[in-house]
Design a protein around this motif. Sequence first.
Motif, PDB file in Angstrom:
ATOM      1  N   THR A  74       0.836  -1.580  -0.281  1.00  0.00           N
ATOM      2  CA  THR A  74       0.012  -0.144   0.084  1.00  0.00           C
ATOM      3  C   THR A  74       0.521   1.025   0.237  1.00  0.00           C
ATOM      4  N   THR A  75       0.577   2.439  -0.585  1.00  0.00           N
ATOM      5  CA  THR A  75       1.437   3.671  -0.710  1.00  0.00           C
ATOM      6  C   THR A  75       0.437   4.523   0.593  1.00  0.00           C
ATOM      7  N   ARG A  76      -0.221   3.954   1.729  1.00  0.00           N
ATOM      8  CA  ARG A  76      -0.103   4.549   2.237  1.00  0.00           C
ATOM      9  C   ARG A  76       0.925   4.067   3.555  1.00  0.00           C
ATOM     10  N   THR A  77       2.151   2.876   3.393  1.00  0.00           N
ATOM     11  CA  THR A  77       3.210   2.836   4.213  1.00  0.00           C
ATOM     12  C   THR A  77       4.115   4.189   3.692  1.00  0.00           C
ATOM     13  N   TYR A  78       4.017   4.666   2.630  1.00  0.00           N
ATOM     14  CA  TYR A  78       4.523   5.885   2.405  1.00  0.00           C
ATOM     15  C   TYR A  78       4.532   7.083   2.785  1.00  0.00           C
ATOM     16  N   PHE A  79       3.427   7.729   2.818  1.00  0.00           N
ATOM     17  CA  PHE A  79       2.345   8.928   3.636  1.00  0.00           C
ATOM     18  C   PHE A  79       2.767   8.536   5.211  1.00  0.00           C
ATOM     19  N   ASP A  80       3.012   7.747   5.884  1.00  0.00           N
ATOM     20  CA  ASP A  80       3.365   7.142   7.096  1.00  0.00           C
ATOM     21  C   ASP A  80       4.698   7.518   7.854  1.00  0.00           C
ATOM     22  N   GLY A  81       5.907   7.305   6.607  1.00  0.00           N
ATOM     23  CA  GLY A  81       7.107   7.513   7.033  1.00  0.00           C
ATOM     24  C   GLY A  81       7.756   6.534   6.497  1.00  0.00           C
ATOM     25  N   MET A  82       6.942   5.193   5.562  1.00  0.00           N
ATOM     26  CA  MET A  82       8.811   4.834   5.615  1.00  0.00           C
ATOM     27  C   MET A  82       9.373   5.204   3.966  1.00  0.00           C
ATOM     28  N   GLN A  83      10.448   4.782   3.612  1.00  0.00           N
ATOM     29  CA  GLN A  83      11.402   5.666   2.046  1.00  0.00           C
ATOM     30  C   GLN A  83      10.508   4.996   1.001  1.00  0.00           C
ATOM     31  N   PRO A  84      10.558   5.779   0.382  1.00  0.00           N
ATOM     32  CA  PRO A  84       9.770   5.191  -0.636  1.00  0.00           C
ATOM     33  C   PRO A  84      11.200   4.722  -1.421  1.00  0.00           C
ATOM     34  N   ASP A  85      12.246   5.336  -1.577  1.00  0.00           N
ATOM     35  CA  ASP A  85      13.343   4.491  -2.655  1.00  0.00           C
ATOM     36  C   ASP A  85      13.545   2.734  -2.186  1.00  0.00           C
ATOM     37  N   ASP A  86      13.257   2.799  -0.925  1.00  0.00           N
ATOM     38  CA  ASP A  86      13.994   0.708  -0.519  1.00  0.00           C
ATOM     39  C   ASP A  86      12.348   0.337   0.065  1.00  0.00           C
ATOM     40  N   GLY A  87      11.865   0.936   0.560  1.00  0.00           N
ATOM     41  CA  GLY A  87      10.486   0.590   1.363  1.00  0.00           C
ATOM     42  C   GLY A  87      10.795  -0.448   2.377  1.00  0.00           C
ATOM     43  N   LYS A  88      12.018   0.054   3.221  1.00  0.00           N
ATOM     44  CA  LYS A  88      12.299  -0.902   4.820  1.00  0.00           C
ATOM     45  C   LYS A  88      12.568   0.224   6.026  1.00  0.00           C
ATOM     46  N   THR A  89      13.261   1.726   5.262  1.00  0.00           N
ATOM     47  CA  THR A  89      14.596   2.462   6.303  1.00  0.00           C
ATOM     48  C   THR A  89      12.602   3.581   6.419  1.00  0.00           C
ATOM     49  N   MET A  90      12.757   3.923   7.489  1.00  0.00           N
ATOM     50  CA  MET A  90      11.803   5.090   8.159  1.00  0.00           C
ATOM     51  C   MET A  90      12.064   6.606   7.941  1.00  0.00           C
ATOM     52  N   LYS A  91      11.236   7.603   7.268  1.00  0.00           N
ATOM     53  CA  LYS A  91      12.042   8.689   7.195  1.00  0.00           C
ATOM     54  C   LYS A  91      11.771   9.566   9.203  1.00  0.00           C
ATOM     55  N   PRO A  92      13.451  10.383   9.069  1.00  0.00           N
ATOM     56  CA  PRO A  92      13.744  10.792  10.477  1.00  0.00           C
ATOM     57  C   PRO A  92      12.901  11.466  10.830  1.00  0.00           C
ATOM     58  N   VAL A  93      11.788  11.960  10.417  1.00  0.00           N
ATOM     59  CA  VAL A  93      10.566  12.599  11.166  1.00  0.00           C
ATOM     60  C   VAL A  93       9.438  12.241  10.725  1.00  0.00           C
ATOM     61  N   SER A  94       8.453  11.654  11.242  1.00  0.00           N
ATOM     62  CA  SER A  94       7.291  10.320  10.456  1.00  0.00           C
ATOM     63  C   SER A  94       6.310   9.763  11.647  1.00  0.00           C
ATOM     64  N   LEU A  95       5.223   9.926  11.370  1.00  0.00           N
ATOM     65  CA  LEU A  95       4.235   9.083  12.403  1.00  0.00           C
ATOM     66  C   LEU A  95       4.878   7.586  12.563  1.00  0.00           C
ATOM     67  N   ILE A  96       5.472   7.061  11.513  1.00  0.00           N
ATOM     68  CA  ILE A  96       5.824   6.002  12.602  1.00  0.00           C
ATOM     69  C   ILE A  96       7.130   5.657  13.185  1.00  0.00           C
TER      70      ILE A  96
END
Length: 450
Positions: free
Chosen positions: A164-186
């Motif tokens: 789901t693209t929802r994961t990227y809105f919540d904070g997963m990095q779209p380039d690898d789908g494994k790491t998290m954005k530094p500032v995000s909901l998750i």
Amino acid sequence: MVQFGGEVVNSSPGGSHTSTEMGSGHFAGEDFGKASCFRNLQVVDWDNNLIPLRDLEKLGSFSYFAGAEKKDERVLVPDLGSLTSIYDRACELFYYLKGGQVDYGHYPEWDEDHPIHFVGHSAGTQVVRVLQQMLADKEFKGYQNTSEHWILSITSLSGAFNGTTRTYFDGMQPDDGKTMKPVSLIQLCRIGVIMYDWLDIPWLKAYYNFGFDHFNMSRKKLGLWGLVDCLLGNAGPFTAGDWILSDLTLQGSMEMNRRLQTFPDTFYFSYATKRTRKILGVTVPSDILGIHPLLFIRALQMSQWRHPPDVPPPYKGYRYMREYTYSQIRSYGLCVEAFESICRDKDWQDNDGALNTISMTHPRLPFEHPSRLVVNDSDCLPLQPGIWYYKIILEADHILFIVNRDRARAQFDLMYDTIFERCRKHVFRKTPTLPNQPLSLNNSNNNNNL
């Protein structure tokens, strides 16, 4: 709340409490033969029904499937980890049903001659698919006779087949789908879960458990510096990607799907939900009042999905609308409509507030599995195994058929009655499905199986 206790009593006339000590001096974890232990406990609920302790609702009287499990006495609803990985949940589901060294299992006779129908919601669908593949590959130690035939049918409700693209809105990095954005909901979710498990408050963990006990993140085992290590992202399930959101990105789902088969002797059914529509060519939530308030903003965000132009596409053949002006598009010799027609971003814009509708029909990535769109159920009879029969349910958000049956009204009973009847009358291999064959319902958050 369930309470129990005991005491040593001298019941003779005029007797009093004795000095006899209770217990053997061994901890309960040492199990039978060393310590007093309880197995296969059941309690009586308000309707005078016996419920296994593992099936007790941890959130008061909350029922994930909104009471659908009461439609049949042979329905099991396991309570699995809410944030653990799909693989971990599949393992837990197997031992819940078949049993292990301590737990006898809720359906120990489960085998090829006593197969099960599974109903999974959201990520629960992928849990069952992984379980079936593990059965086929004989991955459970001590059980060498498992096979894919232990599962007779899989029914998916809003299943997360392709992420789901929802994961990227919540904070997963779209380039690898494994790491998290530094500032995000998750990131906030990660910190909260780590602190929750580290504090390890017994009554709170009994009320709700995220399922990370096997990572030993309690303060007694981790200590203060271990907590700091987890918070800094150097240890724990979130660092290793061993949790649910990594599995729900497009990349994570494709990696998982590469090894998951659609087996030729198993029946597959899917209900994809959709709560969006197009207005003047723009995808938006279809109804402000009808969609659950918690999902409206999420549905709006997902309906405007654009893959980041500076990130490689998530799969081969994916084309997306870069930040081109209309004049730039025409300079390539394309009209705007033609450019948008080859854009794959729009394929992922219809959604139910949590998952993209295109992801819920059947396994598509990295390759298509056999499927058939169903308009009328009667058109598909007799049913054939090895094909994903799917329906698209319009005006339905992600939680319409769970949690609160009043929201779905007549659709709720129609949905589950259809599923149960189909499993009994139309899904069989050599002989019709036996009346006492169990159903298993599997949810997304706690991965419960009906």
